[in-house]
Design an enzyme around this catalytic site. Sequence first.
Site, PDB file in Angstrom:
ATOM      1  N   HIS A  92       0.789  -1.123  -0.080  1.00 27.13           N
ATOM      2  CA  HIS A  92      -0.139  -0.049  -0.046  1.00 27.13           C
ATOM      3  C   HIS A  92       0.797   1.133   0.043  1.00 27.13           C
ATOM      4  O   HIS A  92       0.607   2.469  -0.202  1.00 27.13           O
ATOM      5  CB  HIS A  92      -0.864   0.197   1.235  1.00 27.13           C
ATOM      6  N   ASP A 143       3.284   9.593  -0.528  1.00 25.10           N
ATOM      7  CA  ASP A 143       2.088   8.780  -0.424  1.00 25.10           C
ATOM      8  C   ASP A 143       1.994   7.800  -1.185  1.00 25.10           C
ATOM      9  O   ASP A 143       1.865   7.777  -2.470  1.00 25.10           O
ATOM     10  CB  ASP A 143       0.895   9.694  -0.269  1.00 25.10           C
TER      11      ASP A 143
HETATM   12  O1  F6P Z   1      -1.448   2.392   4.508  1.00 25.83           O
HETATM   13  C1  F6P Z   1      -0.584   2.235   5.463  1.00 25.83           C
HETATM   14  C2  F6P Z   1      -1.123   1.704   6.751  1.00 25.83           C
HETATM   15  O2  F6P Z   1       0.416   1.311   7.190  1.00 25.83           O
HETATM   16  C3  F6P Z   1      -1.706   0.572   6.743  1.00 25.83           C
HETATM   17  O3  F6P Z   1      -1.270  -0.636   6.846  1.00 25.83           O
HETATM   18  C4  F6P Z   1      -2.308   0.730   8.190  1.00 25.83           C
HETATM   19  O4  F6P Z   1      -3.739  -0.019   8.166  1.00 25.83           O
HETATM   20  C5  F6P Z   1      -2.610   2.095   7.978  1.00 25.83           C
HETATM   21  O5  F6P Z   1      -1.585   2.783   7.414  1.00 25.83           O
HETATM   22  C6  F6P Z   1      -2.726   2.537   9.614  1.00 25.83           C
HETATM   23  O6  F6P Z   1      -1.500   2.341  10.455  1.00 25.83           O
HETATM   24  P1  F6P Z   1      -1.308   1.776  11.706  1.00 25.83           P
HETATM   25  O7  F6P Z   1      -1.985   0.449  11.491  1.00 25.83           O
HETATM   26  O8  F6P Z   1       0.019   1.830  12.021  1.00 25.83           O
HETATM   27  O9  F6P Z   1      -2.230   2.195  12.562  1.00 25.83           O
END
Ligand code: F6P
Length: 481
Positions: free
Chosen positions: A154, A362
């Site tokens: 992602h 991003d």
């Molecule tokens: O999109 C990147 C990401 O790390 C996702 O994998 C994740 O769901 C989101 O950001 C939120 O991050 P975290 O799980 O570290 O709170």
Amino acid sequence: MSRLVVVSNRVPVPTEKRPPQGGLAVAVLSALETRGGLWFGWNGKIAEDKSVVRTRYGNVEFATTALSRRDYDDYYRGFSNRVMWPLLHARLERMDYRRSYENGYRRVNQYLASALVPLLRPDDTIWIHDYHLIPLGLELRRAGCRQRIGFFLHTPFPPSDVFRALPHYRSLLMEFGAYDLVGLQTDVDLRGFINSVHYGVPGAKVSMKSVQIGSAPTGVAVFPISIDVDDVAATAAKGRKSSSGRRLLASLSGSDLVMGVDRLDYTKGLVPRFRAFERLLETRPAVRRKVVCLQIAQPSRGDVPGYQQMRRALDAAAGEINGRFAEYDWVPLRYLHKGFSHATILGFLSLARVGLVTPLRDGMNLVAKEFVAAQRPEDPGVLVLSELAGAARELDAAIIVNPYDLDDVADGLAKAIDMPVEERRRRWSAMMKVLRRNDIHRWRRRFLEALEDTRASRIQTLAPSATVGALANVAGPGRQP
Ligand code: F6P
């Protein structure tokens, strides 16, 4: 159709009262709901009891496990957030590598594989998401899994000489060879990945469609993640009329709303964004009192050191700007460090004249896409979008700005505020066309169809009896630091 098994680091188990929130969660759940399946991963809790708990929501089953304190510190807070996240966003000055983190990363991936294997059926299609779980495919192969396994990243993938800064980068690259298919967000990420394999893995064969690290090729392709356009539009329309939507509108007293919504993260460029808004107020006095900027910064990773420091920087910048420009009956910047429901956010976005999405880097940025889909066709707002967001590759009818150039962002904002309605409609229609062509359903279908195809050709490359051994053998020695 085979059962879909999705694996992601965080599994936000939805309930009737708490429907899924946020880009990855909404996208993945919609993929699972369409064909039924299982979603496996961390439940977001820290506990020494790591037994797998299973629940159901509609036709989707959830299997989640906790992380021990040590695993959370090394695998999530350490390797995922202090090594992989800055590395993949090309922010090497923020990278804090430690061997204990890398050991924890591999330990947790091994554990997750061992917990997942008993839940699998022979014909499952396994779809693994994001940088926390790169070694999981190989761990599953080592445990004897012959199923189709795809991986989607992602985040961005950086240029090869940035990726090389990661100690033991070669082992991690070789682990991608266990997948049948690796999906990336944009062509820029695809090139970064292919070049990293080409320069980093001796003997690897690469093309724009595959990388061959072990005995069989792994398909590689671009799948820009997207949104459910109709669902976003309908939710936004409801949110606009909800009490929070009406209260926000009333509070604007006719001013134009400039809005940003992000996780509080250094990659989102929030301090430079505030400074660009300040530049707008400074250089265009006529705009003062006519605009209000609302920035929602959702709390995120608050126990990771760089994030606390960034929160302080943001508090200070917001205070300074309001101290400098606010009047007794007008406050230019409303900065909220808290979360809101997805529906409320979409309602707010639909009221905004300008969507301000200026990350320094991003993977995609689904807020940019949601902002467009949330607009009213007769009077749409304008998207001001960083050229360093993956979304800019598709949404080129936005006002594209360089987030490192405050004057460029301030000019973009001024242009958006002054833009006549005909031009706003033209740009909005062009972006809606793009979103309709590649919505979340197409993203899922394209990935899963490509996974099916690459798996079939990969199997042909290997003698059937050799499949598991060959697939499991890609990383070779030296996988531990
Ligand atoms: O999109 C990147 C990401 O790390 C996702 O994998 C994740 O769901 C989101 O950001 C939120 O991050 P975290 O799980 O570290 O709170």
